[in-house]
Write an enzyme that holds these catalytic residues in place. Structure first.
Site, mmCIF file in Angstrom:
data_model
loop_
_atom_site.group_PDB
_atom_site.id
_atom_site.type_symbol
_atom_site.label_atom_id
_atom_site.label_comp_id
_atom_site.label_asym_id
_atom_site.label_seq_id
_atom_site.Cartn_x
_atom_site.Cartn_y
_atom_site.Cartn_z
ATOM 1 N N ALA A 1 0.967 -1.185 0.196
ATOM 2 C CA ALA A 1 -0.328 -0.166 -0.338
ATOM 3 C C ALA A 1 1.040 1.058 0.036
ATOM 4 O O ALA A 1 0.555 2.006 -0.366
ATOM 5 C CB ALA A 1 -0.675 -0.003 1.326
ATOM 6 N N THR A 2 1.986 1.205 0.367
ATOM 7 C CA THR A 2 2.992 2.160 0.807
ATOM 8 C C THR A 2 3.339 2.957 -0.973
ATOM 9 O O THR A 2 2.537 3.962 -1.376
ATOM 10 C CB THR A 2 3.861 1.924 1.137
ATOM 11 O OG1 THR A 2 4.031 1.641 2.451
ATOM 12 C CG2 THR A 2 5.320 2.934 1.386
ATOM 13 N N CYS B 1 3.529 0.798 12.451
ATOM 14 C CA CYS B 1 4.743 1.227 11.568
ATOM 15 C C CYS B 1 5.684 2.049 12.014
ATOM 16 O O CYS B 1 6.082 2.941 11.484
ATOM 17 C CB CYS B 1 3.966 1.894 10.322
ATOM 18 S SG CYS B 1 3.320 0.927 9.675
HETATM 19 N N1 PLP Z 1 -1.334 2.569 5.128
HETATM 20 C C1 PLP Z 1 -2.491 1.946 6.159
HETATM 21 C C2 PLP Z 1 -3.541 2.527 6.846
HETATM 22 C C3 PLP Z 1 -1.102 1.125 6.868
HETATM 23 O O1 PLP Z 1 -1.821 0.700 8.355
HETATM 24 C C4 PLP Z 1 -0.566 0.988 6.412
HETATM 25 C C5 PLP Z 1 0.502 -0.781 7.164
HETATM 26 O O2 PLP Z 1 0.136 -0.207 8.018
HETATM 27 C C6 PLP Z 1 -0.216 1.209 5.227
HETATM 28 C C7 PLP Z 1 -1.079 2.601 4.553
HETATM 29 C C8 PLP Z 1 0.635 0.185 4.261
HETATM 30 O O3 PLP Z 1 0.939 -0.626 3.591
HETATM 31 P P1 PLP Z 1 1.928 -1.495 3.526
HETATM 32 O O4 PLP Z 1 3.165 -2.154 4.066
HETATM 33 O O5 PLP Z 1 1.313 -2.658 2.478
HETATM 34 O O6 PLP Z 1 3.199 -0.543 2.372
#
Ligand code: PLP
Length: 363
Positions: free
Chosen positions: A67-68, A311
Site C-alpha cells: 500500500a505504500t 509503523c
Molecule cells: N496505510 C495504512 C492505513 C496502513 O495501516 C499501512 C500499514 O500499516 C500502510 C498504509 C502501509 O502498507 P504497506 O505495509 O502495504 O506498505
C-alpha cells in the site's frame, strides 16, 4: 501465543501460503513471455484482478509492492496528470505516513494542503467536502484509521466531494478497511499482509476513466503503468487471502464488547476508540503506565499488542492528537487489533495480564 496486533500485520492464512508455494513451483514463467509458461502466469494474474474487481467495482487493478507504493502512485500520479485542475489537496491529520509523506512532499513543491482532524468535526465526511473548492485537485482520506479504527463513510464522502467538484480526484487508503467496510474512490489502495496474505504485495484500484502517470518507468508491464516483472506467486497469495478472508463485523462487535466490559472493570482505563470505530481495533490508555512498559510486560507472557501504530516504531503517535487524545494519554495508549481467530478467552488472559501490569508498574 496470543496475537492481537493484526492492524500491524496478520498471520498468512493456510490458503495464501499454499497459493504462494504452489504457484512458485508450478507457475514460474514470466507473465510477459510469449510462450505457454508466460500465458499460465498471465492467467493467474487475470484471475486475481477479477477477484479484486469483484470486491472494488468497475475499473482496473495494478499490482504493487504494497500500500505504500499504491498510495505514492495514486497521489503523485494523480497530481501529475490532473495538475491543470487545481493546486489544492484536501486530506486528514490522521493519515498513515504512506499517504501523509507523499502529500507533505507535494506541499514542499508548492501545492496547498488542508488537513482536517476528526476531533474538530461531528460530520467528518461533510467537513471534507466543505473544504473542497474549484481549485481542489485531490482528496486523500483513509477509510479506517490504523491506530483507533475510526471509520470514514467513504461512499458518502465520495458522493459529497463529487457533488462539490466533479473534477476532484478522490484517493482512499483502504488498507485497514478493505473487506471490512463499504468502499468507493477514484483510487483505492490495499495491502496483502493486512488481510492474511503475503507481505510485499498490494494493489491499486483505479476507477474506470481515471488516469495517472506511472511512478516507475521500466519494461512497461501492467499497461505501462507499473513496470516490473509481476510477482505471480505473491499475486496468487493475495487472491487466496481475499477469497478466504473470514473476518465478520458481528463477531468483531461481540469481541469488542467483551473486551471493553472486561477492561472497564480496571481502574484508570480511557478508551480512545469510539462508536465511530470499526470493532476489530480497540485503542485505550492505561493511566500511569507507559505503553512500552505494558507492551513488553505482555510480551513476556507471549501476548502481542501494539503501542499506537507499529509503523511508527514505538514513537508517541502524533495521529492520536487528531482524535483529541492528550499527549499524556497517547504515551500510555495500547492498541488491540483482532482477527477472525481471536477468542473471548484470549481477551480475558490479556485483561488479566494488564491488571497485573497495572499493579506492578503504575506510577
Ligand atoms: N496505510 C495504512 C492505513 C496502513 O495501516 C499501512 C500499514 O500499516 C500502510 C498504509 C502501509 O502498507 P504497506 O505495509 O502495504 O506498505
Amino acid at each position: 501465543m496470543i496475537y492481537l496486533d493484526n492492524a500491524a500485520t496478520t498471520r498468512p492464512c493456510a490458503e495464501a501460503v499454499a497459493a504462494v508455494t504452489d504457484t512458485m513451483q508450478s507457475c514460474f514463467g514470466n507473465a510477459s513471455s510469449l510462450h505457454r509458461l508466460g500465458l499460465n502466469s498471465e492467467k493467474v494474474i487475470s484471475s486475481a484482478r477479477k477477484t479484486l474487481l469483484a470486491k472494488l467495482g468497475e475499473g482496473e487493478i495494478y499490482f504493487t509492492s504494497g500500500a505504500t507504493e499504491s498510495n505514492n502512485t495514486a497521489i503523485f500520479g494523480a497530481v501529475e496528470t490532473y495538475r491543470r485542475n487545481g493546486d489544492k489537496i484536501v486530506t486528514t491529520a490522521m493519515e498513515h505516513p504512506a499517504a501523509a509523506n507523499p502529500i507533505a512532499k507535494l506541499e514542499e513543491r508548492g501545492m496547498r494542503v488542508v488537513r482536517l482532524s476528526p476531533k474538530d468535526h461531528e460530520d467528518f465526511e461533510q467537513a471534507v467536502a466543505d473544504a473542497v473548492d474549484d481549485r481542489t485537485l485531490l482528496v486523500s482520506c483513509m477509510a479506517v484509521n490504523n491506530e483507533t479504527g475510526y471509520a470514514v463513510d467513504v461512499k458518502r464522502l465520495y458522493r459529497l466531494v463529487k457533488r462539490k467538484n466533479e473534477k476532484t480526484i478522490v484517493h482512499i487508503d483502504a488498507v485497514q478497511g478493505f473487506l471490512k467496510v463499504p468502499l468507493d474512490g477514484d483510487f483505492i489502495s490495499i495491502s496483502g499482509h493486512k488481510i492474511h496474505g503475503p507481505k510485499g504485495i498490494g494493489a491499486l484500484y483505479v476507477k474506470k476513466g481515471v488516469r495517472f502517470a506511472p511512478l516507475l518507468l521500466g519494461g512497461g508491464q501492467q499497461k505501462k503503468l507499473r513496470s516490473g516483472t509481476e510477482p505471480v506467486e505473491l499475486i496468487a497469495g493475495l487472491e487466496a487471502a481475499v477469497k478466504n478472508y473470514r473476518g465478520k463485523t458481528e463477531r468483531f462487535s461481540q469481541l469488542k464488547s467483551h473486551l471493553v466490559s472486561a477492561l472497564s472493570e480496571l481502574d484508570g482505563i480511557k478508551f480512545n476508540s469510539t462508536d465511530k470505530c470499526v470493532p476489530n481495533i480497540v485503542n485505550f490508555s492505561i493511566k500511569g503506565v507507559r505503553s512500552e512498559i505494558m507492551l513488553h510486560s505482555l510480551e513476556q507472557q507471549e501476548i502481542y499488542v501494539s503501542s499506537g501504530s507499529a509503523c511508527s516504531k514505538g514513537k508517541t503517535s502524533g495521529v492520536l492528537a487528531a482524535f483529541g487524545v492528550p499527549d499524556s494519554d497517547a504515551d500510555s495508549a495500547i492498541r488491540v487489533s483482532m482477527c477472525a481467530d481471536t477468542t473471548e478467552e484470549e481477551l480475558d488472559i490479556l485483561v488479566d495480564n494488564i491488571r497485573k501490569g497495572i499493579e506492578r508498574f503504575r506510577r
